[in-house]
Scaffold this active site. Structure first.
Site, PDB file in Angstrom:
ATOM      1  N   GLY A   9       0.821  -1.140  -0.045  1.00 37.52           N
ATOM      2  CA  GLY A   9      -0.126  -0.113  -0.043  1.00 37.52           C
ATOM      3  C   GLY A   9       0.836   1.373   0.050  1.00 37.52           C
ATOM      4  O   GLY A   9       1.913   1.177  -0.481  1.00 37.52           O
ATOM      5  N   CYS A  10       0.363   2.197   0.503  1.00 41.94           N
ATOM      6  CA  CYS A  10       1.094   3.602   0.743  1.00 41.94           C
ATOM      7  C   CYS A  10       2.491   3.453   1.229  1.00 41.94           C
ATOM      8  O   CYS A  10       2.605   2.832   2.584  1.00 41.94           O
ATOM      9  CB  CYS A  10       0.130   4.685   1.485  1.00 41.94           C
ATOM     10  SG  CYS A  10       1.372   5.962   1.724  1.00 41.94           S
ATOM     11  N   PHE A  11       3.592   3.626   0.708  1.00 43.83           N
ATOM     12  CA  PHE A  11       4.843   3.588   1.280  1.00 43.83           C
ATOM     13  C   PHE A  11       4.864   4.581   2.311  1.00 43.83           C
ATOM     14  O   PHE A  11       6.178   3.946   3.324  1.00 43.83           O
ATOM     15  CB  PHE A  11       6.113   3.787   0.221  1.00 43.83           C
ATOM     16  CG  PHE A  11       5.976   4.931  -0.587  1.00 43.83           C
ATOM     17  CD1 PHE A  11       5.246   6.243  -0.440  1.00 43.83           C
ATOM     18  CD2 PHE A  11       6.443   4.831  -1.821  1.00 43.83           C
ATOM     19  CE1 PHE A  11       5.423   7.520  -0.968  1.00 43.83           C
ATOM     20  CE2 PHE A  11       6.392   6.053  -2.815  1.00 43.83           C
ATOM     21  CZ  PHE A  11       5.731   7.352  -2.452  1.00 43.83           C
TER      22      PHE A  11
END
Length: 169
Positions: A9-11
């Protein structure tokens, strides 16, 4: 030193859990798995490059093993969701373990099989295990985002934290 690459997902949300571990030399946010060299954040978010947001981890295997990193990876993700993670939807947020060696591949595959067999989740474990491709560093403002922007980080990770608490604690 060894290198590990994880997409979950979002880093922004994947840096802190790894950065806090002994034996981790660096955790950098970036893009991998796509067809466009050196993409920008805007290009990746447009979902036309094939890249995932990911973290590249440089670690000392004498202090922390790749197996331990994979186990830590699982508890940061929803391994049953192939279409993104939590608030973040789309192919660029898909969960992937990118292996850099055949040994890493074996460890990741065994760990995935163990998680599936554990019965922790009613749905199949859909996280893919793929060979590492070129890793392109994300823009500077993405690096260490949770430290630079704690309020925005907290807002953007609320659903993730709730899921992790309910499913991994």
């Amino acid at each position: 030193m060894e290198r590990a690459i994880f997409a979950g997902g979002c880093f922004w949300c994947m840096v802190q859990p790894f950065e806090e571990q002994a034996g981790i030399l660096s955790v950098r946010s970036g893009y991998t798995g796509g067809h466009l060299p050196n993409p920008s954040y805007e290009q990746v978010c447009a979902k036309t490059t094939g890249h995932t947001e990911a973290v590249e981890i440089i670690f000392d295997p004498e202090e922390i093993s790749y197996k331990e990193l994979v186990e830590l990876y699982w508890v940061q993700t929803d391994p049953t969701d192939a279409f993104g993670q939590f608030e973040d939807r789309g192919d660029n947020y898909r969960p992937v373990i990118y292996y850099t060696t055949e040994r890493q591949k074996e460890i990741a595959e065994q760990s995935k099989a163990n998680l599936q067999a554990s019965g922790r989740f009613d749905q199949p474990i859909v996280t893919t295990i793929e060979p590492a491709e070129p890793f392109y560093l994300a823009e500077d403002y993405h690096q260490g985002f949770y430290k630079k922007n704690p309020k925005r980080y907290a807002q953007s990770s609320a659903i993730r934290h709730q899921f992790l608490e309910e499913n991994w604690s």
